[in-house]
Write a protein that holds these residues in place. Structure first.
Motif, short mmCIF file in Angstrom:
data_model
loop_
_atom_site.label_atom_id
_atom_site.label_comp_id
_atom_site.label_asym_id
_atom_site.label_seq_id
_atom_site.Cartn_x
_atom_site.Cartn_y
_atom_site.Cartn_z
N VAL A 247 -1.18 -6.15 6.18
CA VAL A 247 -1.39 -5.45 4.92
C VAL A 247 -0.43 -4.28 4.85
O VAL A 247 -0.48 -3.38 5.70
CB VAL A 247 -2.84 -4.97 4.79
N PRO A 248 0.50 -4.22 3.86
CA PRO A 248 1.41 -3.08 3.75
C PRO A 248 0.65 -1.79 3.42
O PRO A 248 -0.19 -1.76 2.52
CB PRO A 248 2.34 -3.48 2.60
N LEU A 249 0.95 -0.73 4.17
CA LEU A 249 0.26 0.54 3.98
C LEU A 249 1.22 1.66 3.59
O LEU A 249 0.99 2.38 2.61
CB LEU A 249 -0.50 0.94 5.25
N LEU A 250 2.31 1.84 4.36
CA LEU A 250 3.18 3.00 4.22
C LEU A 250 4.64 2.58 4.32
O LEU A 250 4.97 1.52 4.85
CB LEU A 250 2.86 4.06 5.29
N ARG A 251 5.53 3.48 3.83
CA ARG A 251 6.96 3.33 4.00
C ARG A 251 7.53 4.63 4.55
O ARG A 251 7.04 5.71 4.23
CB ARG A 251 7.66 3.00 2.68
N GLY A 252 8.55 4.51 5.40
CA GLY A 252 9.17 5.69 5.98
C GLY A 252 10.57 5.38 6.51
O GLY A 252 11.09 4.27 6.32
N ARG A 253 11.14 6.36 7.18
CA ARG A 253 12.49 6.20 7.74
C ARG A 253 12.41 6.35 9.26
O ARG A 253 11.65 7.19 9.77
CB ARG A 253 13.45 7.22 7.15
N GLY B 218 12.17 13.49 20.20
CA GLY B 218 12.25 13.62 21.65
C GLY B 218 12.90 12.41 22.26
O GLY B 218 14.03 12.03 21.90
N THR B 219 12.20 11.78 23.15
CA THR B 219 12.72 10.56 23.80
C THR B 219 12.11 9.31 23.21
O THR B 219 12.29 8.21 23.76
CB THR B 219 12.40 10.61 25.30
N SER B 220 11.37 9.43 22.12
CA SER B 220 10.67 8.28 21.52
C SER B 220 11.26 7.98 20.15
O SER B 220 11.75 8.87 19.44
CB SER B 220 9.17 8.58 21.37
N VAL B 221 11.23 6.70 19.82
CA VAL B 221 11.61 6.26 18.47
C VAL B 221 10.41 6.50 17.56
O VAL B 221 9.28 6.11 17.87
CB VAL B 221 12.01 4.78 18.48
N ALA B 222 10.65 7.13 16.42
CA ALA B 222 9.57 7.51 15.51
C ALA B 222 9.89 7.07 14.10
O ALA B 222 11.04 6.71 13.77
CB ALA B 222 9.33 9.02 15.56
N VAL B 223 8.87 7.06 13.25
CA VAL B 223 9.00 6.74 11.83
C VAL B 223 8.38 7.89 11.04
O VAL B 223 7.21 8.25 11.26
CB VAL B 223 8.31 5.40 11.48
N ARG B 224 9.13 8.46 10.15
CA ARG B 224 8.63 9.53 9.30
C ARG B 224 8.11 8.93 7.98
O ARG B 224 8.88 8.31 7.24
CB ARG B 224 9.72 10.55 9.01
N VAL B 225 6.84 9.09 7.71
CA VAL B 225 6.22 8.49 6.51
C VAL B 225 6.67 9.27 5.29
O VAL B 225 6.58 10.50 5.23
CB VAL B 225 4.68 8.50 6.63
#
Length: 366
Positions: A335-341, A346-353
């Protein structure tokens, strides 16, 4: 032997003489103990007017909205289709309790409100049965987008005026025939109706949020036509007693007004909280907020032939149609919830909503 055809025919004069002799003959006395079959036959019984009215269902002494009997009941049986609404009865019982408290505070007197009955009636029949003089209050149910009707009889009007203006106890309200209601009387009745409408809002609140607003006051039933004469409606009769004074008020709700919440009114009554348990609701909400779920970050989606996927070897590279500036879609169980970049924290790959995805009917079905 002579033939019967040779007998002479009886003349008209002989027939007239026979009838005259029969009329002049004395009437025999039936009380002398003679065993006569005609005397033993009972006289034919004729129905009187009351019995005929009862058979046909007509009774001028009863209220027009009461149940008919006889032929009239058979004729009118299909004219009003009454659907039992269990939750509506609970709403009106709650309204009676709320009105008892609010009218006590409004009048500073000992007020008792009782529910007489709840019936189904055609709107036109009800307008013709309203005892005049009376005040009719038309109110608007905003969420239901329709109207309802309050009828206050003259006894309750004069009783409210006496109570609010300091009338003496023990004296019955004086009813003046032929006089229209004054501005003071209409204003006091309007205040009472506004109090009752606020109680109706609280009575319907556990079932559905409905706001009732007073639209206008009328004294002529012709100007209070909020539905067609043949439309069915719910009629609720309430009795308001203030010690030695009081009167009646009637609430009329057309079925068209209740149609948006008809499914809710068809539910069975499960308890004093309209089937709701606040303890269980708060516990369920707490558990839902603390539930852990898996979120998938979708970088790209491609459609490939099955034979190409089956022939993939270790070391092959899949090219994604995405750049560092492309938006990433976050899903929960598809189920699609959010979109981000996508970026790095730090040392982790992240997604900014950056935005929320509006759910469609197809996604809700999942």
């Amino acid at each position: 032997m002579a033939d019967d055809t040779d007998k002479p025919m009886t003349s008209q004069a002989e027939i007239d003489a026979a009838f005259a002799a029969a009329a002049a003959a004395p009437i025999p006395d039936l009380d002398d103990g003679t065993d006569d079959a005609a005397a033993a036959a009972p006289a034919e019984r004729i129905l009187n007017q009351d019995e005929i009215d009862s058979l046909l269902g007509f009774d001028v002494n009863t209220d027009a909205v009461q149940d008919k009997s006889g032929v009239r009941a058979i004729i009118n049986s299909t004219l009003v289709s009454y659907e039992r609404l269990p939750m509506l009865e609970i709403v009106f019982d709650r309204l009676v309790r709320l009105m008892t408290t609010s009218l006590r505070n409004f009048t500073s007197d000992n007020v008792e409100v009782s529910l007489d009955n709840i019936t189904s009636i055609r709107f036109g029949d009800y307008l013709n049965s309203i005892p005049l003089p009376a005040i009719l209050a038309v109110f608007h149910a905003e969420q239901l987008d329709n109207y309802g009707l309050f009828t206050v009889d003259s006894n309750l009007i004069y009783s409210i005026v006496d109570v609010l203006l300091g009338g003496r106890r023990g004296s019955s309200a004086m009813r003046i025939e032929g006089r229209p209601y004054t501005t003071i009387e209409r204003t006091l009745v309007q205040r009472m109706i506004e109090v009752i409408l606020q109680d109706m809002v609280q009575a319907f609140e556990p079932l559905a949020p409905v706001t009732f607003q007073l639209d206008r006051l009328e004294t002529n039933p012709r100007f209070a036509a909020i539905a067609r004469p043949a439309n069915a409606a719910i009629l609720v009769k309430l009795r308001v007693d203030m010690e030695d004074r009081g009167g009646r008020t009637e609430l009329l709700l057309p079925y068209a007004t209740l149609e948006p919440i008809r499914k809710l009114l068809l539910q069975q009554f499960m308890g004093e909280k309209f089937g709701r348990d606040s303890i269980w609701e708060s516990h369920l909400a707490t558990e839902l907020w603390s539930t852990t779920i898996d979120i998938d970050a979708i970088l790209d989606e491609q459609t490939m032939p099955l034979n190409k996927i089956m022939n993939m070897q270790v070391g092959e590279t899949l090219l994604l149609n995405a750049s560092p500036e492309s938006k990433i879609e976050l899903r929960c169980r598809g189920v699609p919830l959010l979109r981000g970049r996508m970026g790095r924290a730090g040392t982790s790959v992240a997604v900014r909503v950056e935005e929320a995805i509006e759910r469609t009917d197809a996604s809700r079905a999942l």
